[in-house]
Design an enzyme around this catalytic site. Structure first.
Site, PDB file in Angstrom:
ATOM      1  N   SER A 165      43.130  37.145  45.653  1.00 45.71           N
ATOM      2  CA  SER A 165      42.719  38.420  46.262  1.00 45.71           C
ATOM      3  C   SER A 165      41.600  39.052  45.433  1.00 45.71           C
ATOM      4  O   SER A 165      41.776  40.103  44.806  1.00 45.71           O
ATOM      5  CB  SER A 165      43.923  39.354  46.374  1.00 45.71           C
ATOM      6  OG  SER A 165      44.956  38.753  47.108  1.00 45.71           O
ATOM      7  N   GLY A 167      38.874  40.624  46.134  1.00 44.24           N
ATOM      8  CA  GLY A 167      38.405  41.967  46.485  1.00 44.24           C
ATOM      9  C   GLY A 167      39.243  43.053  45.826  1.00 44.24           C
ATOM     10  O   GLY A 167      38.714  44.052  45.328  1.00 44.24           O
ATOM     11  N   ASP A 168      40.550  42.863  45.817  1.00 45.61           N
ATOM     12  CA  ASP A 168      41.441  43.824  45.160  1.00 45.61           C
ATOM     13  C   ASP A 168      41.194  43.850  43.651  1.00 45.61           C
ATOM     14  O   ASP A 168      41.148  44.913  43.029  1.00 45.61           O
ATOM     15  CB  ASP A 168      42.899  43.449  45.421  1.00 45.61           C
ATOM     16  CG  ASP A 168      43.299  43.682  46.855  1.00 45.61           C
ATOM     17  OD1 ASP A 168      43.423  44.856  47.251  1.00 45.61           O
ATOM     18  OD2 ASP A 168      43.493  42.698  47.577  1.00 45.61           O
ATOM     19  N   SER A 169      41.053  42.665  43.061  1.00 49.07           N
ATOM     20  CA  SER A 169      40.874  42.592  41.614  1.00 49.07           C
ATOM     21  C   SER A 169      39.552  43.198  41.182  1.00 49.07           C
ATOM     22  O   SER A 169      39.472  43.895  40.157  1.00 49.07           O
ATOM     23  CB  SER A 169      40.972  41.136  41.147  1.00 49.07           C
ATOM     24  OG  SER A 169      42.232  40.588  41.489  1.00 49.07           O
ATOM     25  N   ALA A 172      39.957  46.851  41.224  1.00 55.87           N
ATOM     26  CA  ALA A 172      40.706  47.304  40.056  1.00 55.87           C
ATOM     27  C   ALA A 172      39.800  47.391  38.836  1.00 55.87           C
ATOM     28  O   ALA A 172      39.865  48.364  38.065  1.00 55.87           O
ATOM     29  CB  ALA A 172      41.870  46.348  39.787  1.00 55.87           C
TER      30      ALA A 172
END
Length: 396
Positions: A165, A167-169, A172
């Site tokens: 994932s 995009g999430d990382s 973050a």
């Protein structure tokens, strides 16, 4: 020695990946992280991917150095606890759909009035403003909207996703940068907090290198190119005699000459047209073909040995078994030995970045659901009888 973020209290209201990943990094460098989870179910990440004793082993990575407090934020008592915690918090992290906290009476204006020094990281699919703000957005959508998905895959075939994932990382990581900048701003401006608005698609778009200026100047829409890196030559994956692939990045001018010498193509090494990348890029197919002819006559190990001796960047494609067996990972403490609650050995990723004087550390294992609820609520002055009443009503 104190860690860089020792004394910083982080209140994590997020779930799954983007918000919790940001809190994990802050916790690794000394911040106290109080994670708020829904009673009974907890963070959905507890059930993602492979489970051991009904809990994801991923949880051991994402939630180390955190305390777990269960609260139903839809109920008034749960919301009141958050307001109490905000009084002493430095950072609040949330990744709900925009407007969710406002609906619970926990919007920025309310929280800032309680604690003017509060820093609030808000991660969402599309950001807190704009026509798409109310749409639900996961990392996969951000990766597509940010331009990454279009470039991923082989020419003429359906686009593929990166296997994690990303995009999430990326969101973050941008969130952590924002928190550190806001903490510095607070030091310089009399303790004033602020909000940090991170959108998944913008975090991906920020990684898209020359995509936008190339389109604006040349009307060029870059297309998928498989393992090659368009406009940067040579940089590709090349098949070897044993059926394995070597990744070779010979795109520096002097590196290119050394590479051509190794493969026996002195004509290309001395060709003035290939002296700089802009010239080489126009002949990428011919250069890749020449390299591929050479690699097909050698095993992967032979290829890498020859290229490493010539100081040419090259490597193999690692799977997780390769990673665990690699001595360089071990030497740099990138694989840590730990245990699950039942004593089962588990290996976890090490901590990055590596600071020379104040490195990050794992101070405590990922918590069981609600493990710290009683201690945190008691510290707020909420007595045992009230806590028992809340348990009966499903508030904690």
């Amino acid at each position: 020695m104190l860690k860089p973020l020792s004394g910083i209290r982080v209140l994590e209201l997020g779930q799954l990946i983007a918000g919790p990943f940001a809190a994990k990094m802050l916790g690794e460098f000394g911040a106290e992280v109080i994670k708020i989870e829904p009673p009974k179910t907890g963070d959905p990440l507890r059930k993602w991917r492979l489970l051991h004793d009904d809990t994801s082993v991923w949880w051991e990575v994402q939630s180390r150095n955190k305390q777990s407090v269960t609260l139903d934020l839809r109920q008034a008592e749960g919301q009141d606890v958050i307001r109490k915690l905000v009084k002493t918090a430095d950072v609040l992290i949330e990744n709900f759909r925009p407007g969710t906290l406002e609906g619970w009476g926990l919007g920025w204006d309310t929280l800032r009035a309680i604690n003017p020094g509060l820093i609030m990281l808000q991660v969402s699919g599309y950001g807190q403003t704009g026509p798409y703000r109310d749409r639900p957005g996961f990392g996969v959508v951000g990766e597509a909207m940010g331009g990454l998905r279009h470039l991923s895959g082989e020419p003429g075939r359906p686009p593929v996703r990166v296997g994690v994932s990303i995009g999430d990382s990326l969101s973050a990581l941008h969130g952590v940068i924002g928190v550190l900048l806001a903490l510095r701003h607070r030091e310089q401006n009399g303790g004033q907090g602020q909000t940090i608005d991170v959108a998944l698609y913008e975090s991906v778009f920020n990684m898209m290198e020359s995509l936008l200026p190339e389109y604006s100047v040349f009307n060029a829409v870059r297309q998928p190119s498989g393992s090659a890196l368009p406009g940067i030559t040579p940089s590709n994956a090349y098949l070897c005699a044993d059926g394995k692939y070597a990744l070779i990045a010979g795109n520096g001018d002097s590196i290119f000459k050394r590479l051509m010498t190794v493969i026996g193509r002195l004509d290309m090494a001395e060709n003035a047209e290939y002296a700089h990348n802009n010239g080489r890029a126009q002949h990428a197919q011919a250069i890749d073909t020449a390299i591929g002819i050479w690699t097909k006559t050698h095993t992967l190990d032979e290829v890498l040995a020859a290229l490493h001796d010539a100081r040419i960047p090259a490597g193999r494609i690692y799977d997780i078994a390769d990673i665990c067996a690699d001595p360089h990972y071990q030497a740099r403490d990138m694989i840590l030995d730990s245990q699950l609650d039942d004593g089962t050995p588990v290996k976890l990723p090490g901590i990055v970045p590596k600071l020379s004087d104040t490195p990050g550390e794992v101070r405590r294992k990922a918590p069981r659901l609600g493990q710290d609820t009683e201690a945190v609520l008691s510290a707020l002055g909420i007595d045992a009888a009230t806590q028992e009443n809340w348990k009966q009503r499903g508030i904690i």
